[in-house]
Design a protein around this motif. Structure first.
Motif, short mmCIF file in Angstrom:
data_model
loop_
_atom_site.label_atom_id
_atom_site.label_comp_id
_atom_site.label_asym_id
_atom_site.label_seq_id
_atom_site.Cartn_x
_atom_site.Cartn_y
_atom_site.Cartn_z
N UNK A 94 12.07 73.79 46.45
CA UNK A 94 11.83 72.75 45.45
C UNK A 94 11.21 71.51 46.08
N UNK A 95 10.26 70.89 45.38
CA UNK A 95 9.52 69.79 46.01
C UNK A 95 10.20 68.44 45.88
N UNK A 96 9.84 67.55 46.78
CA UNK A 96 10.03 66.12 46.60
C UNK A 96 8.90 65.62 45.73
N UNK A 97 9.20 64.75 44.78
CA UNK A 97 8.17 64.19 43.90
C UNK A 97 7.68 62.87 44.50
N UNK A 98 6.41 62.85 44.86
CA UNK A 98 5.82 61.71 45.56
C UNK A 98 5.00 60.87 44.58
N UNK A 99 5.55 59.70 44.24
CA UNK A 99 4.83 58.76 43.37
C UNK A 99 3.92 57.91 44.25
N UNK A 100 2.84 58.53 44.70
CA UNK A 100 2.03 57.98 45.78
C UNK A 100 1.30 56.69 45.40
N UNK A 101 1.00 56.50 44.13
CA UNK A 101 0.26 55.30 43.76
C UNK A 101 0.58 54.90 42.33
N UNK A 102 0.74 53.59 42.15
CA UNK A 102 1.02 53.06 40.81
C UNK A 102 -0.23 53.02 39.96
N UNK A 103 -1.36 52.80 40.60
CA UNK A 103 -2.66 52.80 39.93
C UNK A 103 -3.72 52.94 41.01
N UNK A 104 -4.99 52.96 40.60
CA UNK A 104 -6.07 53.19 41.56
C UNK A 104 -6.17 52.08 42.59
N UNK A 105 -5.98 50.83 42.15
CA UNK A 105 -6.05 49.71 43.09
C UNK A 105 -4.99 49.85 44.18
N UNK A 106 -3.79 50.28 43.79
CA UNK A 106 -2.71 50.49 44.76
C UNK A 106 -3.08 51.57 45.76
N UNK A 107 -3.67 52.67 45.28
CA UNK A 107 -4.05 53.76 46.17
C UNK A 107 -5.13 53.32 47.15
N UNK A 108 -6.13 52.60 46.65
CA UNK A 108 -7.21 52.12 47.52
C UNK A 108 -6.65 51.21 48.61
N UNK A 109 -5.72 50.34 48.25
CA UNK A 109 -5.11 49.44 49.23
C UNK A 109 -4.37 50.23 50.31
#
Length: 262
Positions: free
Chosen positions: A168-183
């Protein structure tokens, strides 16, 4: 082990300004971990308070570097069995039950367990059927430790050590939005370009010219992110850009070093 007892597992989380999810992450970890240790490196938001209210023990430590900070976190834990979580990673009830089952007969048969990591896009269901990464998240610190490295924080499994696999996986909420991911990608690429041993200049030049489409194809096609619709395409492209950006910054670093030697 009694049905409602928790196994001798300590979960640790490195955090700085992670109020967005830290309480949810700590509560989810407490489904299976006997303790949750949050190592806070100078948050200016409510990270420490929210973590403590959720049941975590908060330890403050200035940032030492990615691997060094994990080493410090490992040393704060009461148990030898550790669950390594980022401040945006959720342990599901199914994964918690699977880990508890490993300890039903005593210590698990393997000292390291690889865990699937499923990305949760900002909108929509987590990608549990494609784009999964595998990380060694559950391990015995008597056998392996996080690397003492400023940039790298994933240990290599020692030769001869057999690893187990969790389903079973860990759920990774990697980014809140695109700006967050780019940062995040920009920040991580800077750290790795600065701290990792640089490749030879000809290799870096080839990667700058040709690496981006290769990185994208690997994420989008081989990892199956084409199944994620618009977010899958965007995430694959941005992930590839972040990897390529490391090459560009490393090339720039080598050029500046060569200029200083003149």
């Amino acid at each position: 082990m009694a049905r409602d007892a928790k196994p001798p597992v300590s979960a640790y989380i490195r955090a700085r300004n992670e109020a967005r999810m830290i309480a949810d992450v700590a509560r989810a970890a407490l489904q299976v971990a006997d303790e949750v240790v949050v190592v806070d490196s100078g948050s200016t938001d409510d990270t420490a308070r929210l973590a403590a209210e959720a049941g975590a023990r908060v330890v403050r430590q200035d940032w030492l570097g990615n691997g060094h900070q994990k080493r410090f976190a490992e040393e704060q834990c009461r148990h030898d069995w550790l669950l390594d979580l980022d401040a945006d990673e959720i342990v599901t009830p199914e994964l918690a039950a699977e880990i508890r089952a490993l300890f039903d007969g005593g210590e698990p048969p393997r000292p390291v367990y690889r865990t699937p990591m499923a990305i949760a896009p900002p909108v929509g269901e987590p990608w549990t059927r494609f784009g999964l990464a595998k990380r060694c998240k559950l391990y015995d610190r008597r056998v392996v430790r996080a690397p003492a490295h400023a940039a790298w924080d994933q240990f290599a499994v020692p030769a001869g050590v057999k690893t187990g696999r969790l389903k079973n996986p860990i759920i990774h909420h990697a980014f809140a939005d695109t700006a967050h991911l780019v940062d995040k990608l920009n920040r991580n690429s800077s750290t790795r370009a600065r701290e990792l041993a640089p490749k030879p200049m000809p290799v870096l030049a080839l990667r700058v010219f040709f690496g981006l489409p290769f990185y994208f194809a690997r994420r989008y096609l081989l990892d199956g992110l084409f199944r994620g619709g618009v977010y899958g395409f965007s995430f694959a492209l941005l992930s590839a850009w972040g990897r390529w950006l490391r090459d560009v910054k490393m090339f720039e670093r080598r050029k500046k070093e060569a200029e200083r030697r003149k």
